[in-house]
Design an enzyme around this catalytic site. Structure first.
Site, PDB file in Angstrom:
ATOM      1  N   LEU A   1      53.986  17.317  62.679  1.00 56.83           N
ATOM      2  CA  LEU A   1      54.434  18.545  62.620  1.00 56.83           C
ATOM      3  C   LEU A   1      55.938  18.204  62.858  1.00 56.83           C
ATOM      4  CD1 LEU A   1      51.812  21.151  63.424  1.00 56.83           C
ATOM      5  CD2 LEU A   1      52.483  20.351  61.411  1.00 56.83           C
TER       6      LEU A   1
ATOM      7  N   CYS B   1      45.932  21.819  60.581  1.00 60.18           N
ATOM      8  CA  CYS B   1      46.719  20.338  60.635  1.00 60.18           C
ATOM      9  C   CYS B   1      45.815  19.512  61.528  1.00 60.18           C
ATOM     10  CB  CYS B   1      48.256  20.547  61.429  1.00 60.18           C
ATOM     11  SG  CYS B   1      48.907  19.012  61.400  1.00 60.18           S
TER      12      CYS B   1
HETATM   13  C1  LIG Z   1      53.329  13.667  54.280  1.00 62.33           C
HETATM   14  C2  LIG Z   1      52.541  15.034  54.431  1.00 62.33           C
HETATM   15  C3  LIG Z   1      53.180  15.876  55.427  1.00 62.33           C
HETATM   16  C4  LIG Z   1      52.305  17.256  55.381  1.00 62.33           C
HETATM   17  N1  LIG Z   1      52.844  18.103  56.584  1.00 62.33           N
HETATM   18  C5  LIG Z   1      52.105  19.458  56.302  1.00 62.33           C
HETATM   19  C6  LIG Z   1      52.797  20.437  57.230  1.00 62.33           C
HETATM   20  O1  LIG Z   1      53.613  20.496  57.807  1.00 62.33           O
HETATM   21  N2  LIG Z   1      51.955  21.646  57.079  1.00 62.33           N
HETATM   22  C7  LIG Z   1      50.904  21.960  56.257  1.00 62.33           C
HETATM   23  O2  LIG Z   1      50.253  22.927  56.290  1.00 62.33           O
HETATM   24  N3  LIG Z   1      50.297  20.987  55.474  1.00 62.33           N
HETATM   25  C8  LIG Z   1      51.005  19.664  55.588  1.00 62.33           C
HETATM   26  N4  LIG Z   1      50.689  18.658  54.554  1.00 62.33           N
HETATM   27  C9  LIG Z   1      49.543  19.007  53.880  1.00 62.33           C
HETATM   28  C10 LIG Z   1      49.766  19.263  52.365  1.00 62.33           C
HETATM   29  O3  LIG Z   1      50.476  20.518  52.361  1.00 62.33           O
HETATM   30  C11 LIG Z   1      48.879  19.653  51.439  1.00 62.33           C
HETATM   31  O4  LIG Z   1      47.876  20.473  51.816  1.00 62.33           O
HETATM   32  C12 LIG Z   1      47.780  18.147  51.370  1.00 62.33           C
HETATM   33  O5  LIG Z   1      48.417  17.092  51.193  1.00 62.33           O
HETATM   34  C13 LIG Z   1      46.986  18.522  49.836  1.00 62.33           C
HETATM   35  O6  LIG Z   1      47.963  18.343  48.975  1.00 62.33           O
HETATM   36  P1  LIG Z   1      48.191  16.987  48.147  1.00 62.33           P
HETATM   37  O7  LIG Z   1      46.947  16.105  47.765  1.00 62.33           O
HETATM   38  O8  LIG Z   1      48.765  17.560  46.768  1.00 62.33           O
HETATM   39  O9  LIG Z   1      49.263  16.222  48.951  1.00 62.33           O
HETATM   40  C14 LIG Z   1      51.157  17.633  54.591  1.00 62.33           C
HETATM   41  C15 LIG Z   1      50.665  16.580  53.685  1.00 62.33           C
HETATM   42  C16 LIG Z   1      51.495  15.254  53.642  1.00 62.33           C
HETATM   43  C17 LIG Z   1      51.081  14.166  52.578  1.00 62.33           C
END
Ligand SMILES: Cc1cc2nc3c(=O)[nH]c(=O)nc-3n(C[C@H](O)[C@H](O)[C@H](O)COP(=O)(O)O)c2cc1C
Ligand SMILES: Cc1cc2nc3c(=O)[nH]c(=O)nc-3n(C[C@H](O)[C@H](O)[C@H](O)COP(=O)(O)OP(=O)(O)OC[C@H]3O[C@@H](n4cnc5c(N)ncnc54)[C@H](O)[C@@H]3O)c2cc1C
Ligand SMILES: Cc1cc2nc3c(=O)[nH]c(=O)nc-3n(C[C@H](O)[C@H](O)[C@H](O)COP(=O)(O)OP(=O)(O)OC[C@H]3O[C@@H](n4cnc5c(N)ncnc54)[C@H](O)[C@@H]3O)c2cc1C
Ligand SMILES: Cc1cc2nc3c(=O)[nH]c(=O)nc-3n(C[C@H](O)[C@H](O)[C@H](O)COP(=O)(O)O)c2cc1C
Ligand code: FES
Ligand code: FES
Lengths: 303, 258, 303, 258
Positions: free
Chosen positions: C73, C130
């Site tokens: 975060l 998270c």
């Molecule tokens: C590098 C990275 C940073 C992330 N940071 C956050 C965040 O700050 N807050 C949050 O709610 N989710 C965060 N996530 C989760 C994503 O928002 C999402 O829920 C998750 O990656 C699944 O989607 P995807 O498979 O399309 O990546 C993060 C994901 C990644 C890969």
């Protein structure tokens, strides 16, 4: 000295490679490709008290670096397994781990008691984690108290050590692991499949007739590694790790986080020779890493 | 005996819309014994796509140690397969399953071969083997539309051949059963491969004929170990279920519950 | 008529494509590639009360068809986001969904109250899931009571609708979803990442300095689809689905199981143009499937 | 300006053990402005391997619209990259980051260029540009062993070049710092790319010299959006952190906390 030897409750393994339950039938099919005596052990397909036909088809669907299955524990039933499948396997010098499934405690106990007396069954694997059957299975695996009680009930009747197979579909895997340890489990096997779903792109309906299926294969390996890592810090019984194993490197990873042996599931479908290939590759891997014997690798992540 | 072999691409060409013809060479060909068997292909060394693809054997050349497949490239795996060039290798597991029993047609008899879409390919090797032993064949081949039609010439060179298209853009319009109703061919045995509704319609259309049907199902292992591909059976067999990969894919009519 | 239009609490979306929180910063970087006004909305990076540096590096590791991250975060803190990041985004015609994180209820409330007053923030996304921070975050997301209470506390102060982001690392996702609905959530976003681990092949230690990380990308899509499918049958508030979205087909899948819009995370790293490419591809997908408008697709798996 | 382009393979060859030299062509080359920038490569269209790989630009030919990379193929992605043939395409995102400031060396001055392993490649374009403006260079290049040495000839043709190998199988035995201690070269500014311990040793060895260091970290996006690649800073900057992908990979000495 056999560098790959591993000693576990009930199991003297010439190497730590074990085909995973449900991915190897009762051995006949892969016996066409190589000598099954080469394997560390074999986890046979889940056996229930009665014959089960299982779920309607389609039963499998591919996903990114993984697959879903909802076989539904199809098997010929305890009697047939005792009369045909296990005797057929006796010609091989390989210990059998019998995967035991049921819908209530009484079935589990009945199957466990009978199958543990088969001469080549050296351990039981209590399947409290199958996500693909309507009742039984996974509800035992998501509640610590039920898991512990079932383990104790099976332990009371089994002639051989009892390993309990954990579901990854839980908030707190360490809690369940500690519960089955308290219930008297001799070991833990993990992970069973993650619950997943894939849709048909045109209809929008699930491809698998059952709706959901269990996710396995390389895609789940990071989840499995993390869970074995966590459980191995929380229990004092050995772990047989699985989830996405396809190479000798994967085996080293599972041992590093604390598993004492590994099971290979989905990878058999991709390469029928995957188990002997991994076994052959392990000594060189040990050389590369500078270890004398495989047991030296166990738990190195924690050190 | 089933083998796993990295076989070399000898020829690959597109022969209709989305339809490719691929010829591979290797030792494994020597064990191909029956038309209607299939191979299980791994199209990449990476983990995505992960599983093998089952594809029928369309023709076999034991002398050259070559076999040919015909497949539709519309999904992830088959598209990758269609990009393999001359000299590249494909990981083949096979030959798998039990195919069409050529011995069920006697010399001088007539066999009706009914194929639908990508169910057409295994009928080609079947027809060649039937002809080799002096069996006449009638080929009824159904496709979506004229763009998808393939091997019309190859089948015609062997014997009587009818094309049916769903949209009427070539041959008879409709389903293969529509044509069969009109033509009412005389024959001794039928062999068929295609979508399940077609197989089912054939069983109903010829209740008294000897027939053999090739089925499809999504597969895991392809060799009988994973129980992915089982089908329900009728009272005609005492087996409670059959595995399409290892007991089939070809079964006598009436055995599989449709 | 705009075939891709979707109306959600607080959000009038010209299309259902939303970059996922943490995968798109505060928009500047992807603003180099295309006009951000093209997007349905933007979920900005998690904002906390104070500046956070986050976890030590390495913070990412690749896995089969997925990746692990443990960013922790990292963000410049509420004040900076209000003074710089949000005003910069005002030049675009795109609603902002502010991802709100914290370690205890008071932080969440403070950030939510302040950030919900920013002119271009049309909704909040409460990050109770998270997996990469020591305290706060996920423990709210694994206990129904805490999840519900936190939702209610934030709802009480927010000027805009509140969406709650769920963790997939739970035994019973429907239970948590119902709890946040009861707490007054206007919508649900799901899934956050699955907890995973990857080891360095030589050392056997986790690659990610934090040990575990969150698994995202195509590998998790089957898990996400199954969870959205389950939650959408159990709540009456809309869902923004995510987990492995990379193509228009993936979007159709999430809508089919009941999501009303989707977020795209990891795929941005693979292809910086993935969001506009999906948006451009959607109308043709609708034609192929025979639907007039995208909202017709929502929930078709259940019909 | 950063572009995404499917660029064509012009040349690919192995130049040392596990080390490949790959030249691509496309419009994107026209935006390559500074030695030490990098590109982010997608090596396959499937999802495994999933992420892009960051690789430095080793030399640029604006006229032919070609650029060259030198990389070690030992992991999953780089191995696939090493199998790309002439005419195949690679999905390139770039040019990325801030490279080595050529303007920090004046004509007539001497620059010390220190590279370790796969940190050597970006120094080649740097050296060419320094020479083009009349700067002398001293190249000190460290490798694991003689089998891994590459571009000795190319660097030698430009200026004074020393090879160091960890096992002593070629040039001086040990680390680059061992050689530097012995030779004690005189120079005005140093530029370096390689493993962090090497960069750290250099900072300590030349506390009073102007220097520029190129760093590595595992990356997600490669463009500054994901915060995967941040590093801690020293009091020399008022930034609390820096992103290696977009603020770097090259930073003035003393800025990154080592
Ligand atoms: C590098 C990275 C940073 C992330 N940071 C956050 C965040 O700050 N807050 C949050 O709610 N989710 C965060 N996530 C989760 C994503 O928002 C999402 O829920 C998750 O990656 C699944 O989607 P995807 O498979 O399309 O990546 C993060 C994901 C990644 C890969
Ligand atoms: C015994 C048998 C013989 C076959 N012979 C041929 C042939 O000669 N020519 C031909 O074009 N096709 C044939 N098929 C169908 C062929 O297997 C599928 O079209 C192919 O697997 C689809 O893969 P994909 O990569 O295109 O699709 P994807 O959508 O990427 O496939 C995803 C997964 O679903 C499976 N799958 C999808 N559709 C089918 C299907 N119809 N049958 C079985 N599995 C499926 C794939 O194998 C894979 O595991 C045969 C199928 C069987 C069972
Ligand atoms: C700015 C920059 C410039 C670079 N320039 C070069 C170069 O010119 N030549 C060269 O050979 N290498 C270079 N590297 C290192 C190169 O990126 C890695 O060797 C490569 O990513 C490893 O990928 P793989 O497929 O071989 O390994 P895998 O083990 O399959 O990689 C798995 C994941 O880890 C990442 N990863 C693994 N090692 C590294 C590493 N050392 N640095 C960053 N990410 C890593 C990969 O990118 C991938 O996401 C550079 C790295 C950076 C950050
Ligand atoms: C087709 C299939 C059938 C399975 N059947 C069983 C079973 O009967 N009993 C059981 O405990 N696990 C069963 N599993 C789970 C595997 O034993 C294993 O736990 C899981 O697949 C993860 O390992 P993998 O990724 O190597 O496949 C099955 C898995 C698959 C793919
Ligand atoms: S595909 Fe595994 S049993 Fe048929
Ligand atoms: S790699 Fe994403 S910020 Fe640097």
């Amino acid at each position: 000295m056999n560098r790959l030897q591993v000693e576990l409750p009930g199991l003297s393994l010439k190497n730590p490679i074990i085909p995973a339950s449900g991915c190897f039938g009762f051995g006949q099919e892969y016996g066409q490709f190589y000598d099954l005596s080469k394997l560390g052990a074999i986890m046979i397909k889940a056996t229930t008290l009665e014959t089960r036909f299982g779920n309607p088809t389609p039963r499998v669907a591919e996903t990114a670096a993984g697959m879903l299955n909802a076989i539904g524990l199809q098997n010929p039933g305890l009697e047939h397994v005792l009369a045909h499948e296990l005797p057929w396997l006796e010609k091989y010098d390989v210990p059998i781990i019998a995967n035991v499934a049921g819908t209530e405690t009484a079935d589990y106990v009945a199957v466990a008691e009978a199958i543990s007396k088969a001469p080549n069954v050296h351990a039981l694997e209590l399947n409290i984690s199958c996500p693909n059957v309507k009742c039984g299975g996974i509800q035992f695996g998501t509640d610590p108290k039920s898991a512990s009680d079932l383990t104790a009930a099976v332990k009371a009747v089994s002639d051989v050590p009892v390993y309990v197979k954990l579901s990854p579909n839980v908030t707190n895997i360490a809690e369940i692991a500690k519960a089955v340890e308290a219930g008297g489990a001799d070991g833990i096997t993990m992970i069973n499949t993650l619950i997943g779903m894939r849709l048909h792109p045109r209809t929008g309906k699930p491809i698998i007739a059952n709706g959901t299926g269990g996710l396995s294969g390389p895609a789940v390996k990071p989840v499995a590694i993390r869970m074995v890592h966590e459980v191995s810090r929380n229990v004092n019984i050995p772990i047989i790790g699985m989830g996405g194993v396809a190479t000798a490197e994967d085996v080293i990873d599972f041992l590093s986080v604390g598993a004492s042996a590994v099971a290979v599931g989905t990878a058999n479908f991709v390469d029928p020779f995957v188990c002997p290939n991994i076994i052959d590759a392990l000594p060189q891997k040990l050389d590369e890493l500078g270890y004398d014997k495989l047991t030296d690798v166990i738990g190195r992540s924690h050190r | 005996m089933i083998h796993q072999e990295r076989m070399k691409v000898v020829r690959q060409q597109q022969i209709a819309e989305d339809i490719f013809e691929l010829t591979l060479t290797g030792q494994l060909v020597l064990d191909m014994k029956q038309p209607g068997q299939f191979v299980h292909l791994r199209v990449t060394d990476t983990y995505e796509p992960l599983l093998r693809r089952p594809i029928s054997i369309a023709s076999i050349d034991h002398e050259l140690k070559e076999f040919t497949m015909i497949y539709r490239a519309d999904g992830r795996g088959t598209k990758i397969l269609s990009e393999k060039h001359l000299g590249e290798v494909v990981d083949v597991l096979g030959p798998l399953g039990h195919g069409f029993p050529v011995e069920e047609a006697e010399p001088g008899q007539t066999a009706l071969l009914v194929g639908g879409g990508i169910g057409v390919p295994p009928l080609y090797q079947l027809s060649k083997e039937l002809h080799a032993k002096g069996v006449r064949t009638i080929h009824v081949l159904g496709f979506q539309s004229a763009n998808n039609v393939f091997y019309e010439k190859q089948f015609s060179e062997l014997d009587e051949t009818y094309i049916v298209t769903a949209d009427g853009s070539q041959g008879t319009k409709g389903f293969v059963t529509d044509l069969l109703k009109g033509k009412a061919p005389t024959f001794d045995v039928f062999y068929s491969c295609g979508p399940t509704p077609m197989l089912s319609a054939l069983e109903q259309a010829y209740p008294d004929k000897k027939g053999f049907l090739s089925f499809e199902e999504r597969m895991g292992c392809g060799i009988g170990a994973c129980f992915a591909c089982v089908c329900n059976t009728t009272a005609a067999t005492d087996k409670e279920y059959l595995k399409i990969c290892s007991d089939g894919p070809v079964f006598p009519r009436g055995v599989v519950k449709l």
